[in-house]
Design a protein around this motif. Sequence first.
Motif, short mmCIF file in Angstrom:
data_model
loop_
_atom_site.label_atom_id
_atom_site.label_comp_id
_atom_site.label_asym_id
_atom_site.label_seq_id
_atom_site.Cartn_x
_atom_site.Cartn_y
_atom_site.Cartn_z
N SER A 170 0.63 -1.21 -0.12
CA SER A 170 -0.01 0.12 -0.22
C SER A 170 0.77 1.39 -0.20
O SER A 170 1.82 1.50 0.65
N PHE A 171 0.61 2.11 -0.98
CA PHE A 171 1.23 3.32 -0.86
C PHE A 171 0.22 4.53 -1.32
O PHE A 171 -0.30 4.37 -2.22
N GLY A 172 0.24 5.69 -0.31
CA GLY A 172 -0.77 6.59 -0.93
C GLY A 172 -2.17 6.21 -0.84
O GLY A 172 -2.57 5.42 -0.01
N ASP A 173 -2.90 6.45 -1.89
CA ASP A 173 -4.08 6.16 -1.87
C ASP A 173 -4.48 4.87 -2.72
O ASP A 173 -5.59 4.56 -3.30
N TYR A 174 -3.31 4.12 -2.85
CA TYR A 174 -3.38 2.87 -3.90
C TYR A 174 -3.09 1.69 -3.02
O TYR A 174 -2.02 1.51 -2.12
N PHE A 175 -3.82 0.63 -3.20
CA PHE A 175 -3.68 -0.93 -2.40
C PHE A 175 -3.18 -1.77 -3.70
O PHE A 175 -4.09 -2.05 -4.64
N PHE A 176 -2.34 -2.25 -3.77
CA PHE A 176 -1.80 -3.17 -4.54
C PHE A 176 -1.78 -4.48 -4.44
O PHE A 176 -1.37 -5.16 -3.23
N CYS A 177 -2.42 -5.66 -5.19
CA CYS A 177 -2.37 -7.09 -4.89
C CYS A 177 -2.61 -7.73 -6.25
O CYS A 177 -2.86 -7.12 -7.12
N HIS A 178 -2.55 -9.22 -6.18
CA HIS A 178 -2.70 -9.88 -7.48
C HIS A 178 -4.17 -9.89 -7.95
O HIS A 178 -4.37 -9.33 -9.05
N ALA A 179 -5.05 -10.23 -7.26
CA ALA A 179 -6.49 -10.40 -7.50
C ALA A 179 -7.43 -9.52 -7.13
O ALA A 179 -8.34 -9.17 -8.06
N GLY A 180 -7.34 -9.05 -5.97
CA GLY A 180 -8.33 -8.16 -5.37
C GLY A 180 -8.56 -8.17 -3.93
O GLY A 180 -7.82 -8.86 -3.36
N ILE A 181 -9.75 -7.59 -3.64
CA ILE A 181 -9.99 -7.80 -2.07
C ILE A 181 -11.51 -8.15 -2.02
O ILE A 181 -12.18 -7.99 -2.92
N SER A 210 -11.53 1.86 0.20
CA SER A 210 -10.86 2.96 1.19
C SER A 210 -9.55 3.40 0.27
O SER A 210 -9.09 4.36 0.66
N LYS A 211 -9.24 2.62 -0.56
CA LYS A 211 -8.16 3.07 -1.46
C LYS A 211 -8.53 2.33 -2.73
O LYS A 211 -9.36 1.41 -2.83
N VAL A 212 -7.72 2.77 -3.96
CA VAL A 212 -8.06 2.09 -5.27
C VAL A 212 -7.31 0.96 -5.26
O VAL A 212 -6.16 0.82 -5.03
N ILE A 213 -8.00 0.05 -5.71
CA ILE A 213 -7.23 -1.38 -5.69
C ILE A 213 -6.62 -1.78 -7.21
O ILE A 213 -7.44 -1.35 -8.30
N VAL A 214 -5.38 -1.77 -7.32
CA VAL A 214 -4.54 -2.12 -8.53
C VAL A 214 -4.40 -3.58 -8.48
O VAL A 214 -3.53 -4.08 -7.58
N HIS A 215 -4.58 -4.22 -9.58
CA HIS A 215 -4.68 -5.55 -9.59
C HIS A 215 -4.27 -6.22 -10.84
O HIS A 215 -4.44 -5.37 -12.00
N GLY A 216 -4.20 -7.38 -10.94
CA GLY A 216 -3.86 -8.10 -12.07
C GLY A 216 -5.27 -9.41 -12.17
O GLY A 216 -6.30 -9.27 -11.62
N HIS A 217 -4.68 -10.63 -12.26
CA HIS A 217 -5.29 -11.85 -12.21
C HIS A 217 -6.47 -12.14 -13.25
O HIS A 217 -6.62 -13.44 -13.75
N THR A 218 -7.16 -11.37 -13.59
CA THR A 218 -8.43 -11.53 -14.53
C THR A 218 -7.91 -10.81 -16.01
O THR A 218 -8.05 -9.61 -15.82
N PRO A 219 -7.45 -11.61 -17.10
CA PRO A 219 -7.17 -11.02 -18.18
C PRO A 219 -8.37 -10.37 -18.86
O PRO A 219 -9.51 -10.73 -18.83
N VAL A 220 -7.82 -9.22 -19.39
CA VAL A 220 -8.70 -8.15 -20.10
C VAL A 220 -7.98 -7.73 -21.45
O VAL A 220 -6.77 -7.75 -21.50
N PRO A 221 -9.01 -7.42 -22.51
CA PRO A 221 -8.16 -6.88 -23.81
C PRO A 221 -7.29 -5.85 -23.45
O PRO A 221 -6.23 -5.42 -24.36
N ARG A 222 -7.57 -4.63 -22.75
CA ARG A 222 -6.67 -3.58 -22.46
C ARG A 222 -7.01 -3.22 -21.05
O ARG A 222 -7.77 -3.56 -20.44
N PRO A 223 -6.03 -2.60 -20.42
CA PRO A 223 -6.17 -2.08 -19.13
C PRO A 223 -7.43 -1.44 -18.58
O PRO A 223 -8.02 -0.79 -19.49
N GLU A 224 -7.95 -2.01 -17.64
CA GLU A 224 -9.36 -1.57 -17.23
C GLU A 224 -9.32 -0.56 -16.09
O GLU A 224 -8.96 -0.93 -15.10
#
Length: 259
Positions: A170-181, A210-224
């Motif tokens: 977690s940094f600032g207003d962002y929470f980073f993880c692989h799949a989500g919360i 409470s923070k914007v979640i930045v994640h991967g795990h679920t493939p999408v055609p372009r960044p979502e």
Amino acid sequence: MDRVRCISSWSMAAEGGIHFDDAAAPEGMRLYAVGDIHGCYDLMVEMHRRIMAEIIEERPPDWRIIYLGDYVDRGPASRQVIEFLSRTTASDPRVVALGGNHDVGFLEFLMEPMPDGMFANYGGTTTARSYGVEMAFHPLEALERSAQALRDMIPQAHMDFLRGLKLSASFGDYFFCHAGIKPGVPLEAQSAEDLIWIRDLFLSHVQLHSKVIVHGHTPVPRPEILPNRVNLDTGAFHSGRLSAMMFEGKRKRLLGVGR
């Protein structure tokens, strides 16, 4: 353009929630988040080179590069990916590698080989092959022999790297993880399983967190890019495109490399 706005017009009023457009990195710190690698060493190295070139040229006061997990399986060069990340994270703590479900599954397979688990069914053969081992999952005697051969080929530094992967940052207003919360659960109380596996409950949630979640795990055609989350998994193995995003102050900028 440095200013990236969310692609949704959702109207969301959540008590204390942070909207993507308003989210900010810590003052004086530039953040980069990189999506799922899946053995695509060539794309990862090119992305890392581009990010470091920006950092060297623009000299932000502080920075982090956050890899969002799933380094192994499917692609041809899992060993090279782990070698690069194990060395890079050991030499510079500003490079952060988070664990994904495939990374945890690889480690679990090494501890207890199973003939019908994730490693066997979702790309583990190419991971083993990158270490010079042809896996046999049946019969059980062949599974044990090939699993032991794989263990013998994996450097201790790679095992230490896999065992040491954290599941969030977690940094600032962002929470980073692989799949989500899991929505409604405090970020500090998220379970390991949800951080590396969750999909539908998280992806369908339309309220701010409470923070914007930045994640991967679920493939999408372009960044979502949505008001409450950013998905950077653009299916590098299948698409040949690896995506990342830069965050600095309230600025956001997408980066991409491809074959």
